[in-house]
Design a protein around this motif. Structure first.
Motif, PDB file in Angstrom:
ATOM      1  N   ALA A  57     -21.329  60.814  20.956  1.00 37.06           N
ATOM      2  CA  ALA A  57     -21.247  59.531  20.246  1.00 37.06           C
ATOM      3  C   ALA A  57     -21.825  58.392  21.086  1.00 37.06           C
ATOM      4  N   LYS A  58     -21.570  58.421  22.402  1.00 35.67           N
ATOM      5  CA  LYS A  58     -22.032  57.346  23.286  1.00 35.67           C
ATOM      6  C   LYS A  58     -23.465  57.538  23.755  1.00 35.67           C
ATOM      7  N   GLY A  59     -23.974  58.782  23.644  1.00 35.35           N
ATOM      8  CA  GLY A  59     -25.255  59.078  24.281  1.00 35.35           C
ATOM      9  C   GLY A  59     -25.096  59.032  25.787  1.00 35.35           C
ATOM     10  N   PRO A 144     -13.792  56.748  28.048  1.00 38.00           N
ATOM     11  CA  PRO A 144     -14.727  55.809  28.673  1.00 38.00           C
ATOM     12  C   PRO A 144     -14.799  54.558  27.807  1.00 38.00           C
ATOM     13  N   SER A 145     -15.580  53.581  28.224  1.00 36.36           N
ATOM     14  CA  SER A 145     -15.737  52.386  27.407  1.00 36.36           C
ATOM     15  C   SER A 145     -16.382  52.766  26.062  1.00 36.36           C
ATOM     16  N   ALA A 146     -15.956  52.059  24.996  1.00 38.76           N
ATOM     17  CA  ALA A 146     -16.357  52.439  23.635  1.00 38.76           C
ATOM     18  C   ALA A 146     -17.659  51.763  23.207  1.00 38.76           C
ATOM     19  N   ASN A 147     -18.691  51.930  24.023  1.00 40.17           N
ATOM     20  CA  ASN A 147     -20.002  51.359  23.713  1.00 40.17           C
ATOM     21  C   ASN A 147     -21.043  52.465  23.754  1.00 40.17           C
ATOM     22  N   THR A 148     -22.218  52.189  23.228  1.00 35.95           N
ATOM     23  CA  THR A 148     -23.347  53.087  23.459  1.00 35.95           C
ATOM     24  C   THR A 148     -23.664  53.021  24.943  1.00 35.95           C
ATOM     25  N   PRO A 152     -23.712  46.601  27.109  1.00 40.76           N
ATOM     26  CA  PRO A 152     -22.540  45.923  27.661  1.00 40.76           C
ATOM     27  C   PRO A 152     -21.245  46.513  27.092  1.00 40.76           C
ATOM     28  N   SER A 153     -20.209  46.611  27.914  1.00 37.97           N
ATOM     29  CA  SER A 153     -18.928  47.176  27.475  1.00 37.97           C
ATOM     30  C   SER A 153     -18.313  46.306  26.378  1.00 37.97           C
ATOM     31  N   PRO A 154     -17.544  46.922  25.457  1.00 39.39           N
ATOM     32  CA  PRO A 154     -16.994  46.182  24.319  1.00 39.39           C
ATOM     33  C   PRO A 154     -15.680  45.478  24.653  1.00 39.39           C
TER      34      PRO A 154
HETATM   35 MG    MG Z   1     -18.663  52.439  30.567  1.00 39.91          MG
END
Ligand code: MG
Ligand code: AMP
Length: 352
Positions: A57-59, A144-148, A152-154
């Protein structure tokens, strides 16, 4: 995939409101949820199929390990092997809170979660929604952080939607996060622990509890050095990068402002769009461009909270350049500058 979103008031919710999200985690699905640092993208950390979905999902590169989120310190008995005394002291002092500890992993933790490493990163978040969700799910939540990957982190649910809508099962919108920068990471597997990523919990707060610690070499240099390999695998990747070219200006404030105004004027005359990161204290001094306030220099917490959001806002505005002042190196400033330097790909202009 249809992504379900629910809004939850962090100060006033029923545990039952989290039931569907908790069951999604338990059944191997992906749930984004707020923590005090940034939004996390959770999955069952002991289920390799589930954690592999996070990478997809994040790549995210598969050698970049995940942090396991727990709601009970006794989870250390299950997830780690011979946890060090200093590690346990830090956990007792700062958990729940924005501190991730690296221990030797136990047999049951799959390599798909640790990126092939023999160690495991663990944190107990201090956010009522994260805490209740983890507890109710009954699983150890890799998040992990929920970003691609690379963006930048969400710090708001909207940022998660922008990156992951249609790619994950569930998003819990609990409003804006508190801190806005990811957790401090400390490797406690050696006699002298090492800080691998700076964050809200600072070196001196850690040293007050366990005595001297080292800081990973890769964090000390202000310019990118290909000969120094970061010990947290994730720190080596391009990170937090906005679409516009971010450049940090360093030096005496009046001169920095003068230089930013000069270059902005020049870029605008070339037909380019320029964003400027200003503070409450300096906003009045900028003349033209897309000027936004990140926070106030009187309170570094506001700068930390505003950083990732302002980078995303400039992406939405479609600027070609983002010019920013730099920030101090003490306390939280170190974590702020670490993220800003990475976002800028270490492009720093020293204004003399
Ligand atoms: Mg991260
Ligand atoms: P994120 O959750 O997106 O903030 O990324 C997690 C960070 O933790 C990455 O920089 C990882 O490299 C780091 N990390 C996770 N597990 C380990 C580990 N076992 N050893 C060192 N760093 C780790």
């Amino acid at each position: 995939m249809n992504t379900k979103t629910i809004k939850i008031d962090r100060n006033n919710f029923n545990i039952e409101d989290l039931k569907e999200a908790a069951m999604t985690l338990k059944n191997g699905g992906l749930v984004a949820f707020p923590t005090e640092t940034v939004y996390g993208l959770g999955a069952d950390g002991l289920n390799p199929q589930a954690s592999e979905k996070i990478y997809a999902a994040k790549g995210r590169p598969s050698d970049n390990p995940l942090i396991i989120h727990i709601a009970d310190i006794n989870a250390l008995d299950v997830l780690t092997k011979n946890p060090s005394k200093k590690g346990i002291q830090l956990a007792k002092k700062f958990w729940p809170g924005p501190l991730t500890l690296i221990f030797d992993k136990s047999e049951i933790v799959p390599y798909s979660t640790t990126g092939g490493l023999e160690t495991i990163a663990i944190r107990m978040p201090n956010h009522p929604i994260a805490y209740e969700l983890i507890k109710m799910s009954g699983v150890y939540v890799a998040a992990p952080s929920a970003n691609t990957s690379g963006r930048p982190s969400p710090t708001k649910a909207e940022h998660v939607m922008d990156d992951l809508d249609g790619k994950i099962d569930y998003i819990i919108d609990g409003g804006k996060v508190d801190i806005g920068l990811e957790s401090t990471i400390v490797d406690v597997t050696d006699d002298i622990p090492t800080i691998l990523r700076p964050g809200y919990i600072t070196r001196s707060m850690i040293e007050d509890v366990i005595g001297p610690v080292n800081v990973d070499q890769a964090l000390l240099s202000k310019s990118y050095n290909p000969n120094i390999v970061a010990k947290a695998p994730g720190m080596k990747y391009k990170h937090y990068a906005p679409k516009g070219e971010l450049i940090i200006f360093e030096g005496e404030m009046d001169r920095v402002i003068g230089k930013i105004n000069e270059i902005t004027k020049q870029k605008i005359s070339e037909g380019l769009k320029v964003g400027i990161i200003a503070t409450d204290e300096t906003i009045g001094a900028y003349k033209e461009g897309d000027i936004k306030i990140i926070g106030t220099r009187k309170d570094e917490d506001t700068i930390a909270r505003g950083l990732f959001e302002i980078l995303r806002d400039f992406d939405n505005d479609g600027v070609d350049y983002i010019f920013t002042e730099s920030f101090g190196d003490n306390k939280l400033g170190q974590a702020i500058m670490n993220r800003l330097l990475k976002a800028a790909g270490y492009r720093v202009v020293k204004v003399l």
